[in-house]
Scaffold this motif. Structure first.
Motif, short mmCIF file in Angstrom:
data_model
loop_
_atom_site.label_atom_id
_atom_site.label_comp_id
_atom_site.label_asym_id
_atom_site.label_seq_id
_atom_site.Cartn_x
_atom_site.Cartn_y
_atom_site.Cartn_z
N UNK A 257 0.82 -1.33 0.02
CA UNK A 257 0.13 -0.02 -0.06
C UNK A 257 0.90 1.35 -0.15
N UNK A 258 1.90 1.26 1.08
CA UNK A 258 2.68 2.16 0.97
C UNK A 258 4.02 1.56 1.57
N UNK A 259 5.44 2.30 0.86
CA UNK A 259 6.81 1.66 1.53
C UNK A 259 6.69 2.20 2.93
N UNK A 260 7.36 0.96 3.56
CA UNK A 260 7.47 1.03 5.15
C UNK A 260 8.91 0.60 5.42
N UNK A 261 9.47 1.22 6.59
CA UNK A 261 10.73 0.84 7.20
C UNK A 261 10.58 0.56 8.63
N UNK A 262 11.17 -0.43 9.07
CA UNK A 262 10.87 -0.63 10.72
C UNK A 262 12.23 -1.29 11.06
N UNK A 263 12.53 -1.36 12.48
CA UNK A 263 13.78 -1.99 12.70
C UNK A 263 13.25 -2.82 14.03
N UNK B 282 8.31 -2.86 17.27
CA UNK B 282 9.46 -2.26 16.59
C UNK B 282 10.29 -1.43 17.68
N UNK B 283 11.52 -1.29 17.24
CA UNK B 283 12.44 -0.67 18.10
C UNK B 283 12.33 0.94 17.56
#
Lengths: 14, 256
Positions: free
Chosen positions: B199-205, B252-253
């Motif tokens: 749906x949309x780009x996502x970044x998680x740590x 997530x961090x």
């Protein structure tokens, strides 16, 4: 630094 | 009375291996629908949810809903005594304080029963809302396991970035850094491939220690599914064919 929250802060307790 | 017979007993052995590193004591919830568990690790940043549906068992009977608290280390000790080809039956009385595991060899020439003491466990049950996730990645479970293992030799956390082109796993440690990108696979004839719904780009740590624990479920499924949304726990799901799932959630961090 980074922190990690408890899952209870994302989901509700039944 | 609860009674569940599983011809493919090795499945139960694998299920237990997939949760016992994360959780020490857990309540199994038996109902007419099936055999389920929801438990958090001791630090409450990860959660495992298991469902084995009633119709996945050759025989399943549960007269009334019951909760069976078990020490998973001890349950694992007992299930390790079952042969990989054995049929496993679980049995418990409504008011009893034990669960019995019965192992039958395929030729029916050896029958064992192991009785595990049940325990009272206080556990919080979390309500997890159904969410539309920003990104869903399906990839070979062995590939995901390999990436988590490899990156944990470099760093403690992994940053997962999903875009329409692929999914990137990055880590940084004292000795340097590493990036692994899995591109969306376009060949149609390959059954196990990386597929991204976005749906949309996502970044998680995330902490790699937990992801590595989740990959103990790899023997249960050829494919793993990762679901991510901004600032929400990731869902790591392994589908157990014709039976249910093992699903993990990890917070997530978040930068302070």
């Amino acid at each position: 630094g980074s922190a990690q929250k408890s899952l209870t802060s994302f989901f509700f307790t039944k | 009375m609860f009674e569940a017979r599983l011809v493919q007993g090795s499945l139960l052995k694998k299920v237990l291996e997939s949760i016992k590193d994360l959780v020490t004591d857990a309540n199994f919830d038996c109902s007419q629908n099936g055999f389920a568990l929801q438990a958090m690790d001791s630090s409450h940043v990860s959660l495992v949810a298991l469902l084995l549906r009633n119709d996945g068992f050759e025989h399943y009977r549960c007269d009334r809903p019951m909760t069976m608290g078990m020490n998973l280390t001890n349950m694992s000790k007992m299930l390790k005594c079952a042969g990989n080809d054995d049929i496993i039956t679980m049995k418990a009385d409504d008011a009893g304080d034990v669960v019995t595991f019965m192992f039958e060899s395929p030729e029916q020439d050896k029958i064992s029963d192991f009785e595990l003491k049940l325990m009272d466990i206080d556990s919080e049950h979390l309500g997890i809302p159904d969410t539309e996730y920003a990104a869903t990645v399906k990839m070979p479970s062995a590939e995901f396991q390999r990436i988590c293992r490899d990156l944990s030799s470099i760093g403690d956390t992994v940053t997962i970035s999903v875009s329409k082109d692929g999914v990137k796993f990055s880590t940084t440690g004292d000795i340097g850094q590493a990036n692994i990108t899995c591109r969306q696979n376009t060949s149609v004839d390959k059954e196990e491939q990386t597929v991204i719904e976005l749906q949309e780009p996502v970044t998680l740590t995330f902490a790699l220690r937990y992801l590595n624990s989740f990959t103990k479920a790899t023997p249960l499924a050829p494919t793993v599914q990762l679901q991510m949304s901004k600032e929400l726990p990731v869902v790591v799901q392994y589908l157990i064919a014709d039976m249910g799932y093992v699903r993990y959630y990890l917070a997530p961090k978040i930068e302070d």
